[in-house]
Design a protein around this motif. Structure first.
Motif, PDB file in Angstrom:
ATOM      1  N   LYS A   4       0.817  -1.216   0.000  1.00  0.00           N
ATOM      2  CA  LYS A   4       0.000   0.000   0.000  1.00  0.00           C
ATOM      3  C   LYS A   4       0.852   1.267   0.000  1.00  0.00           C
ATOM      4  CE  LYS A   4      -4.358  -1.439   0.189  1.00  0.00           C
ATOM      5  NZ  LYS A   4      -5.388  -0.997  -0.785  1.00  0.00           N
ATOM      6  N   GLY A   5       2.169   1.085  -0.033  1.00  0.00           N
ATOM      7  CA  GLY A   5       3.046   2.248  -0.159  1.00  0.00           C
ATOM      8  C   GLY A   5       3.706   2.720   1.117  1.00  0.00           C
ATOM      9  N   TYR A   6       3.578   1.974   2.214  1.00  0.00           N
ATOM     10  CA  TYR A   6       4.160   2.421   3.483  1.00  0.00           C
ATOM     11  C   TYR A   6       5.663   2.184   3.493  1.00  0.00           C
ATOM     12  CZ  TYR A   6       4.382   3.295   8.528  1.00  0.00           C
ATOM     13  OH  TYR A   6       4.662   3.813   9.758  1.00  0.00           O
ATOM     14  N   THR A   7       6.418   3.167   3.967  1.00  0.00           N
ATOM     15  CA  THR A   7       7.882   3.052   4.011  1.00  0.00           C
ATOM     16  C   THR A   7       8.456   3.414   5.376  1.00  0.00           C
ATOM     17  OG1 THR A   7       8.119   5.327   3.183  1.00  0.00           O
ATOM     18  CG2 THR A   7       8.117   3.560   1.538  1.00  0.00           C
ATOM     19  N   GLY A   8       7.630   3.865   6.304  1.00  0.00           N
ATOM     20  CA  GLY A   8       8.129   4.329   7.596  1.00  0.00           C
ATOM     21  C   GLY A   8       8.469   3.213   8.560  1.00  0.00           C
ATOM     22  N   ASN A   9       9.049   3.608   9.684  1.00  0.00           N
ATOM     23  CA  ASN A   9       9.313   2.704  10.808  1.00  0.00           C
ATOM     24  C   ASN A   9      10.070   1.427  10.441  1.00  0.00           C
ATOM     25  OD1 ASN A   9       8.059   4.093  13.099  1.00  0.00           O
ATOM     26  ND2 ASN A   9       6.142   3.796  11.992  1.00  0.00           N
ATOM     27  N   ASN A  10      10.968   1.524   9.464  1.00  0.00           N
ATOM     28  CA  ASN A  10      11.773   0.354   9.057  1.00  0.00           C
ATOM     29  C   ASN A  10      10.897  -0.853   8.714  1.00  0.00           C
ATOM     30  OD1 ASN A  10      14.428   1.461   9.325  1.00  0.00           O
ATOM     31  ND2 ASN A  10      14.229   1.302  11.549  1.00  0.00           N
ATOM     32  N   VAL A  11       9.771  -0.592   8.057  1.00  0.00           N
ATOM     33  CA  VAL A  11       8.826  -1.670   7.767  1.00  0.00           C
ATOM     34  C   VAL A  11       9.453  -2.781   6.937  1.00  0.00           C
ATOM     35  CG1 VAL A  11       7.887  -0.468   5.733  1.00  0.00           C
ATOM     36  CG2 VAL A  11       6.511  -2.210   6.886  1.00  0.00           C
ATOM     37  N   ALA A  12      10.349  -2.421   6.013  1.00  0.00           N
ATOM     38  CA  ALA A  12      10.978  -3.453   5.173  1.00  0.00           C
ATOM     39  C   ALA A  12      11.820  -4.407   6.008  1.00  0.00           C
ATOM     40  CB  ALA A  12      11.828  -2.800   4.090  1.00  0.00           C
ATOM     41  N   LEU A  13      12.547  -3.848   7.000  1.00  0.00           N
ATOM     42  CA  LEU A  13      13.370  -4.691   7.863  1.00  0.00           C
ATOM     43  C   LEU A  13      12.510  -5.559   8.770  1.00  0.00           C
ATOM     44  CD1 LEU A  13      16.246  -2.238   8.878  1.00  0.00           C
ATOM     45  CD2 LEU A  13      16.275  -4.051   7.157  1.00  0.00           C
ATOM     46  N   PHE A  14      11.398  -5.000   9.261  1.00  0.00           N
ATOM     47  CA  PHE A  14      10.470  -5.797  10.068  1.00  0.00           C
ATOM     48  C   PHE A  14       9.917  -6.957   9.246  1.00  0.00           C
ATOM     49  CE2 PHE A  14       9.928  -2.257  13.201  1.00  0.00           C
ATOM     50  CZ  PHE A  14      10.094  -3.012  14.349  1.00  0.00           C
ATOM     51  N   ARG A  15       9.565  -6.666   8.001  1.00  0.00           N
ATOM     52  CA  ARG A  15       9.026  -7.704   7.118  1.00  0.00           C
ATOM     53  C   ARG A  15      10.045  -8.819   6.921  1.00  0.00           C
ATOM     54  NH1 ARG A  15      10.011  -8.434   1.774  1.00  0.00           N
ATOM     55  NH2 ARG A  15       8.454  -9.516   0.508  1.00  0.00           N
ATOM     56  N   GLN A  16      11.280  -8.431   6.645  1.00  0.00           N
ATOM     57  CA  GLN A  16      12.329  -9.422   6.438  1.00  0.00           C
ATOM     58  C   GLN A  16      12.561 -10.257   7.694  1.00  0.00           C
ATOM     59  OE1 GLN A  16      15.776  -7.316   5.038  1.00  0.00           O
ATOM     60  NE2 GLN A  16      14.761  -6.584   3.180  1.00  0.00           N
ATOM     61  N   SER A  17      12.601  -9.593   8.831  1.00  0.00           N
ATOM     62  CA  SER A  17      12.834 -10.298  10.085  1.00  0.00           C
ATOM     63  C   SER A  17      11.693 -11.256  10.405  1.00  0.00           C
ATOM     64  CB  SER A  17      13.005  -9.294  11.230  1.00  0.00           C
ATOM     65  OG  SER A  17      13.227  -9.960  12.444  1.00  0.00           O
ATOM     66  N   ALA A  18      10.463 -10.818  10.141  1.00  0.00           N
ATOM     67  CA  ALA A  18       9.307 -11.685  10.412  1.00  0.00           C
ATOM     68  C   ALA A  18       9.376 -12.958   9.579  1.00  0.00           C
ATOM     69  CB  ALA A  18       8.001 -10.932  10.131  1.00  0.00           C
ATOM     70  N   LEU A  19       9.652 -12.789   8.271  1.00  0.00           N
ATOM     71  CA  LEU A  19       9.727 -13.977   7.408  1.00  0.00           C
ATOM     72  C   LEU A  19      10.921 -14.848   7.785  1.00  0.00           C
ATOM     73  CD1 LEU A  19       8.666 -15.644   5.087  1.00  0.00           C
ATOM     74  CD2 LEU A  19      10.035 -14.269   3.524  1.00  0.00           C
ATOM     75  N   ALA A  20      12.040 -14.228   8.120  1.00  0.00           N
ATOM     76  CA  ALA A  20      13.212 -14.999   8.522  1.00  0.00           C
ATOM     77  C   ALA A  20      12.895 -15.858   9.745  1.00  0.00           C
ATOM     78  CB  ALA A  20      14.377 -14.062   8.826  1.00  0.00           C
ATOM     79  N   ASN A  21      12.113 -15.323  10.668  1.00  0.00           N
ATOM     80  CA  ASN A  21      11.726 -16.090  11.851  1.00  0.00           C
ATOM     81  C   ASN A  21      10.794 -17.243  11.504  1.00  0.00           C
ATOM     82  OD1 ASN A  21      12.619 -15.049  14.684  1.00  0.00           O
ATOM     83  ND2 ASN A  21      12.301 -13.185  13.470  1.00  0.00           N
ATOM     84  N   VAL A  22       9.900 -17.009  10.526  1.00  0.00           N
ATOM     85  CA  VAL A  22       9.003 -18.090  10.089  1.00  0.00           C
ATOM     86  C   VAL A  22       9.823 -19.205   9.443  1.00  0.00           C
ATOM     87  CG1 VAL A  22       7.085 -18.721   8.580  1.00  0.00           C
ATOM     88  CG2 VAL A  22       7.042 -16.522   9.780  1.00  0.00           C
ATOM     89  N   VAL A  23      10.716 -18.829   8.544  1.00  0.00           N
ATOM     90  CA  VAL A  23      11.575 -19.809   7.877  1.00  0.00           C
ATOM     91  C   VAL A  23      12.442 -20.546   8.895  1.00  0.00           C
ATOM     92  CG1 VAL A  23      13.507 -20.095   6.272  1.00  0.00           C
ATOM     93  CG2 VAL A  23      11.587 -18.602   5.669  1.00  0.00           C
ATOM     94  N   GLN A  24      12.950 -19.794   9.876  1.00  0.00           N
ATOM     95  CA  GLN A  24      13.788 -20.417  10.906  1.00  0.00           C
ATOM     96  C   GLN A  24      13.004 -21.469  11.685  1.00  0.00           C
ATOM     97  OE1 GLN A  24      17.196 -19.635  11.342  1.00  0.00           O
ATOM     98  NE2 GLN A  24      17.061 -21.548  12.483  1.00  0.00           N
ATOM     99  N   GLY A  25      11.707 -21.229  11.864  1.00  0.00           N
ATOM    100  CA  GLY A  25      10.867 -22.211  12.543  1.00  0.00           C
ATOM    101  C   GLY A  25      10.859 -23.545  11.814  1.00  0.00           C
ATOM    102  N   PHE A  26      10.792 -23.497  10.478  1.00  0.00           N
ATOM    103  CA  PHE A  26      10.870 -24.730   9.686  1.00  0.00           C
ATOM    104  C   PHE A  26      12.254 -25.367   9.810  1.00  0.00           C
ATOM    105  CE2 PHE A  26       7.277 -22.731   7.471  1.00  0.00           C
ATOM    106  CZ  PHE A  26       6.443 -23.825   7.263  1.00  0.00           C
ATOM    107  N   ILE A  27      13.264 -24.528   9.755  1.00  0.00           N
ATOM    108  CA  ILE A  27      14.639 -25.035   9.789  1.00  0.00           C
ATOM    109  C   ILE A  27      14.958 -25.676  11.140  1.00  0.00           C
ATOM    110  CG2 ILE A  27      17.055 -24.268   9.788  1.00  0.00           C
ATOM    111  CD1 ILE A  27      16.199 -22.312   7.533  1.00  0.00           C
ATOM    112  N   ASP A  28      14.436 -25.079  12.213  1.00  0.00           N
ATOM    113  CA  ASP A  28      14.655 -25.662  13.545  1.00  0.00           C
ATOM    114  C   ASP A  28      14.107 -27.085  13.624  1.00  0.00           C
ATOM    115  OD1 ASP A  28      15.895 -23.364  14.378  1.00  0.00           O
ATOM    116  OD2 ASP A  28      14.138 -22.544  15.407  1.00  0.00           O
TER     117      ASP A  28
END
Length: 382
Positions: free
Chosen positions: A223-247
């Motif tokens: 939707k066009g949001y760029t504030g509050n380091n949203v891209a880094l939050f998104r990456q971290s969230a997915l990385a944690n989901v993927v890590q759950g599978f890897i664990d």
């Protein structure tokens, strides 16, 4: 005998319908109460009518349920504004029940009028005549409580009640983009919707519900949001989901998850990097992962970790050649290793060029660079 059985059945059906309608009369008396206990009683009493075939399509049943639910919320909200202790979970549940029940009631209350012969009544323009009984009050209740859902999210955010905050923001954006909202011109600009999605994701993230946080952050960015380091939050969230599978060593599950996301976002460099990471672990090596790391760099030249992964993978590829060829001397290894090291260096140099605030592995990348330079010197390359 057959006629008698049919008559008994008809009497039973009529008795059932009569009982349900009598129940609704009792509920109606309680649904307008100002006492939370009586409103809860009304809401409990009406539940059978919402599933009973005789009344499940009755607008009044759903209207009374919604009215009682909103009544509970309103009474608790009044106490809250007076700084009295209230059950926050009951407030949240009641508010959302009100929306659920009244949105079901509204279409049931809009009924086409019919003539005695069953044909539709038409107005002078040939349109169907619609009669309603509760619609005006339903619309008023729904529109009047829209802001309360957002407030529920804000309250949860301020008190760090992450579950309440996530529920509030999630429900608010659903309501604000619903057909009802559109029909009433309760439309929010994309910038507002994007921000709400971010705070929904932020609440889920802090609640460690990364599987719910990722799509919320994703929707926010779309939707066009760029504030509050949203891209880094998104990456971290997915990385944690993927890590759950890897664990759980479910590498295939991680890859399937990322593949599903790539269908919707085929130009997302981060997703390619995640797939490379899962493949590297699954195959215990970098051969299959390397192409995905390179693709991530190609698609997102500002994604530092992709450049580090690509350079690191090339470095490990060279190491494997050395390990697999213990009998070869430097002269024999040189034509195999030098092209790989030279390909790796630009990726690693790009990685260390990023600011430390956006790339935390800069020191690791520099150590790999230093080791490559040392090995090139040993191989006689300056």
């Amino acid at each position: 005998m057959k006629k008698l059985l049919l008559l008994v059945a008809a009497v039973v059906m009529a008795t059932g319908a009569s009982a349900q309608l009598s129940l609704l009369k009792d509920v109606s008396k309680l649904a307008g109460s100002s006492k939370v206990e009586e409103l809860q009683q009304a809401l409990s009493m009406v539940q059978p009518a919402l599933t009973n075939p005789e009344t499940a399509s009755n607008a009044q049943a759903w209207f009374l349920a919604g009215k009682a639910a909103f009544g509970i919320y309103d009474q608790l909200n009044t106490k809250k504004m007076l700084n009295q202790a209230v059950d926050a979970d009951l407030m949240s549940t009641s508010l959302m029940q009100g929306f659920e029940y009244l949105q079901k009631a509204l279409p049931l209350d809009s009924v086409a009028e019919t003539n005695k012969d069953g044909s539709l009544k038409l107005d002078k323009n040939g349109n169907k005549k619609i009669k309603t009984k509760y619609a005006q009050e339903i619309v008023g209740l729904l529109t009047g409580h829209f802001g309360d859902v957002a407030q529920l999210g804000n309250d949860g955010l301020m008190s760090e009640n992450w579950k309440q905050a996530a529920a509030g923001f999630s429900n608010y954006v659903k309501l604000a983009t619903s057909p009802f909202a559109k029909s009433q011109n309760i439309m929010l600009p994309d910038s507002t919707v994007a921000e709400i999605y971010f705070y929904e994701g932020y609440a889920h993230y802090n609640d460690k519900n990364f599987a719910a946080a990722f799509p919320a952050f994703n929707n926010s960015i779309k939707k066009g949001y760029t504030g509050n380091n949203v891209a880094l939050f998104r990456q971290s969230a997915l990385a944690n989901v993927v890590q759950g599978f890897i664990d759980k060593q479910d590498y295939t599950g991680a890859i399937n998850l990322v593949d599903g996301l790539l269908v919707d976002s085929p130009k997302d460099g981060f997703l390619y990097d995640m797939k490379g990471f899962a493949l590297e672990l699954k195959d215990d090596g970098v051969e299959n992962a390397l192409e995905y790391y390179k693709k991530a760099c190609e698609l997102d030249p500002n994604f530092a970790n992709a450049f580090f992964d690509a350079g690191r993978a090339l470095y490990l590829k060279a190491d494997k050649i050395v390990t697999d060829n213990p009998d070869k001397n430097d002269a024999q290894l040189k034509p195999l290793l030098v092209p790989i090291y030279q390909e790796a260096l630009p990726y690693l140099q790009k990685a260390v060029s990023f600011d430390a605030s956006t790339f935390e592995n800069g020191d690791k990348a520099q150590k790999v660079i230093d080791d490559i330079m040392y090995k090139l010197e040993l191989l006689g390359v300056k």
